[in-house]
Write an enzyme that holds these catalytic residues in place. Structure first.
Site, PDB file in Angstrom:
ATOM      1  N   HIS A  33      -8.684  -4.627  -1.855  1.00 26.67           N
ATOM      2  CA  HIS A  33      -7.219  -4.486  -1.729  1.00 26.67           C
ATOM      3  C   HIS A  33      -6.871  -3.971  -0.330  1.00 26.67           C
ATOM      4  CE1 HIS A  33      -3.184  -3.552  -3.755  1.00 26.67           C
ATOM      5  NE2 HIS A  33      -3.039  -3.196  -2.488  1.00 26.67           N
TER       6      HIS A  33
ATOM      7  N   HIS B 120      -3.909  -4.719   3.154  1.00 30.19           N
ATOM      8  CA  HIS B 120      -2.695  -5.408   3.649  1.00 30.19           C
ATOM      9  C   HIS B 120      -2.897  -5.703   5.134  1.00 30.19           C
ATOM     10  CE1 HIS B 120      -0.013  -4.635   0.130  1.00 30.19           C
ATOM     11  NE2 HIS B 120      -0.908  -3.682  -0.070  1.00 30.19           N
TER      12      HIS B 120
ATOM     13  N   GLN C 246       6.504  -8.217  -1.397  1.00 31.07           N
ATOM     14  CA  GLN C 246       6.602  -6.765  -1.195  1.00 31.07           C
ATOM     15  C   GLN C 246       7.972  -6.206  -1.590  1.00 31.07           C
ATOM     16  OE1 GLN C 246       4.352  -3.888   0.494  1.00 31.07           O
ATOM     17  NE2 GLN C 246       5.857  -3.374  -1.073  1.00 31.07           N
TER      18      GLN C 246
ATOM     19  N   HIS D  59       0.537  -5.434  -7.872  1.00 29.22           N
ATOM     20  CA  HIS D  59       0.771  -4.027  -7.553  1.00 29.22           C
ATOM     21  C   HIS D  59       1.457  -3.467  -8.794  1.00 29.22           C
ATOM     22  CE1 HIS D  59      -0.154  -4.889  -3.406  1.00 29.22           C
ATOM     23  NE2 HIS D  59       0.060  -3.631  -3.069  1.00 29.22           N
TER      24      HIS D  59
ATOM     25  N   GLU E 236       2.648   1.530  -9.483  1.00 33.81           N
ATOM     26  CA  GLU E 236       2.272   2.426  -8.386  1.00 33.81           C
ATOM     27  C   GLU E 236       3.340   3.509  -8.272  1.00 33.81           C
ATOM     28  OE1 GLU E 236       1.753   0.657  -4.528  1.00 33.81           O
ATOM     29  OE2 GLU E 236       0.900   2.486  -3.683  1.00 33.81           O
TER      30      GLU E 236
ATOM     31  N   ASP F 237      -6.608  -0.444   1.136  1.00 34.18           N
ATOM     32  CA  ASP F 237      -5.146  -0.596   1.049  1.00 34.18           C
ATOM     33  C   ASP F 237      -4.474  -0.691   2.421  1.00 34.18           C
ATOM     34  OD1 ASP F 237      -2.739  -1.020  -0.182  1.00 34.18           O
ATOM     35  OD2 ASP F 237      -2.580   0.951  -1.119  1.00 34.18           O
TER      36      ASP F 237
ATOM     37  N   TRP G  55       2.976   3.012   5.324  1.00 33.40           N
ATOM     38  CA  TRP G  55       2.650   3.730   4.089  1.00 33.40           C
ATOM     39  C   TRP G  55       1.605   4.816   4.310  1.00 33.40           C
ATOM     40  CZ3 TRP G  55       3.892  -1.326   4.482  1.00 33.40           C
ATOM     41  CH2 TRP G  55       4.903  -1.805   3.628  1.00 33.40           C
TER      42      TRP G  55
HETATM   43 FE   FE2 Z   1      -1.180  -2.329  -1.742  1.00 35.05          FE
END
Ligand code: FE2
Length: 418
Positions: free
Chosen positions: A54, A56, A150, A208, A211, A307, A313
């Protein structure tokens, strides 16, 4: 023909040699026939390549110094900041940043990456860049692309159509983000659409999912049920599922039985969620982690991922899966001696199972000669020392090879001073 000798092969204590011909493992055993090239591993641990299940890659290097602030440190502010950035990204910029991110990961032993790519962009710039990269790098690193909305399949107008378009263009997995939709019913609608699209285009699923610390966020229940009905549980992954870490035990108990039945895969993102979750808690403060220990001990497939690499983030992240594993096993409290001996599974075999790449994965005769040499002599030592990757081998060739470490020489100097 190459022969690797004096290897400690992970999950195979009977053999210490591997023979490789034309990029494929042709024999594993002891005292194997001679080869043109012999590589002495001096008892070091050989593991299959790390799998980052996982990541991005369209977001890498858009955080911190690149300008994206996240004052609240929350998932939701991260999404808002990314919204401002993405309009400005060009194909070239997206490609250059993603390549840098892949390089970071590959240099630390990763050979399999599942990357989510935001498709809430009518130009699909990030997706086009990633499709090109996936093809260009396919011999060196296996990349799976998730068509990820997203900003929501429905919270973003036309999000579901863009996901479908991305699948037609070649994305490997359907993604969604139900807890970000504007109402529970719409989140549920996005899960139905996710499964529908996966069946229609014969794609994998990676959602996702939940979360959030909100215990009312239970989209994993619907995802699991629909995947079970379609018989695609093992082709489906639920990423994050943080709220399941806060769920009532009676609810969790029932769900665990259903997860065992469906074969659903779970991906936990220890460092990212430790940073993002618990932000509305005072004390006690939650860890943001799903029930990794219980999944693992119940035979439910669970793995870890990075991630983020420096994005709105999460400011840190460098593709070092050993660091992710180290954090993850602490947070999950999975450090019994048998668990320390086998926890490398969480960044290797379990990730490969999640990605559905098991046919080409693992140190076995007939499979591609893909493996890592760790600077350790046992799995326990590798985890305790957070061992470095000394070499990454792909199809029998070195992706990289580091010089022999000089710790012993340095220690000798130290000892002389005693
Ligand atoms: Fe993610």
């Amino acid at each position: 023909m190459k022969k690797f000798i004096n290897a400690h092969i992970y999950r195979n204590s009977d053999a210490n040699e591997i023979l490789v011909k034309n990029g494929v493992i042709t024999a594993i055993g002891n005292n194997l026939p001679a080869a043109d090239e012999v590589i002495d591993l001096k008892g070091r641990l050989l593991v299959p390549p790390y799998v980052d299940a996982h990541l991005h890659l369209d977001y890498v290097y858009t955080g911190g110094q690149a300008g994206a602030k996240n004052d609240t440190g929350t998932l939701f502010e991260g999404i808002a900041r990314w919204h401002d950035i993405k309009d400005k990204q060009t194909f070239e910029d997206a490609k250059a940043r993603a390549l840098k991110g892949i390089e970071e990961e590959v240099s630390k032993g990763v050979q399999f990456i599942r990357t989510h790519i935001d498709v809430c962009d009518p130009k699909l710039t990030g997706l086009k860049a990633m499709l090109e990269i996936r093809e260009q790098l396919k011999d060196n690193v296996t990349i799976q692309i998730v068509a990820f909305p997203q900003e929501g399949m429905y919270a973003y107008q036309g999000g579901d159509e863009l996901v479908e378009e991305a699948l037609k263009m070649g994305a490997d997995c359907v993604g969604s983000i139900p807890h970000f939709e504007w109402a529970r019913e719409i989140g549920e609608k996005s899960i139905h659409r996710t499964v529908e699209l996966a069946v229609k285009y014969d794609k994998l699923i990676d959602v996702h999912c939940d979360e959030t610390d909100d215990v009312m966020s239970r989209f994993v229940e619907l995802l699991n049920a629909l995947a079970m009905i379609e018989g695609i549980g093992s082709r489906t992954a639920a990423s994050h599922t943080c709220s399941f870490g806060s769920a009532d035990n009676a609810y969790a108990f029932r769900m665990m039985g259903l997860f065992q039945k469906s074969g659903l895969n779970f991906i936990a993102l220890p460092t990212e969620n430790a940073y993002l979750q618990g932000r509305q808690d005072s004390y006690p403060k939650r860890r943001g982690m799903t029930r990794v220990k219980e999944f693992w001990e119940s035979g439910i497939n669970v793995c870890f991922g990075q991630d983020s690499i420096n994005d709105p983030w999460y400011p840190a992240g460098n593709g070092n899966l050993m660091n992710i594993l180290d954090n993850g096993i602490h947070m999950a409290q999975t450090m019994s001696l048998p668990q320390l001996d086998t926890c490398l599974d969480l960044i290797t075999f379990n990730g490969a199972k999640t990605l559905n790449v098991e046919v080409q994965y693992g140190i076995e005769v007939g499979k591609p000669a893909n493996f890592l040499v760790l600077d350790a002599h046992s799995p326990f030592e590798a985890v305790r020392q957070r061992a470095d990757v000394l070499a990454s081998i792909r199809n029998g060739e070195y992706l990289f090879k580091k010089p022999e470490p000089s710790y012993e020489i340095e220690l000798d100097l130290f000892r002389k001073t005693l």
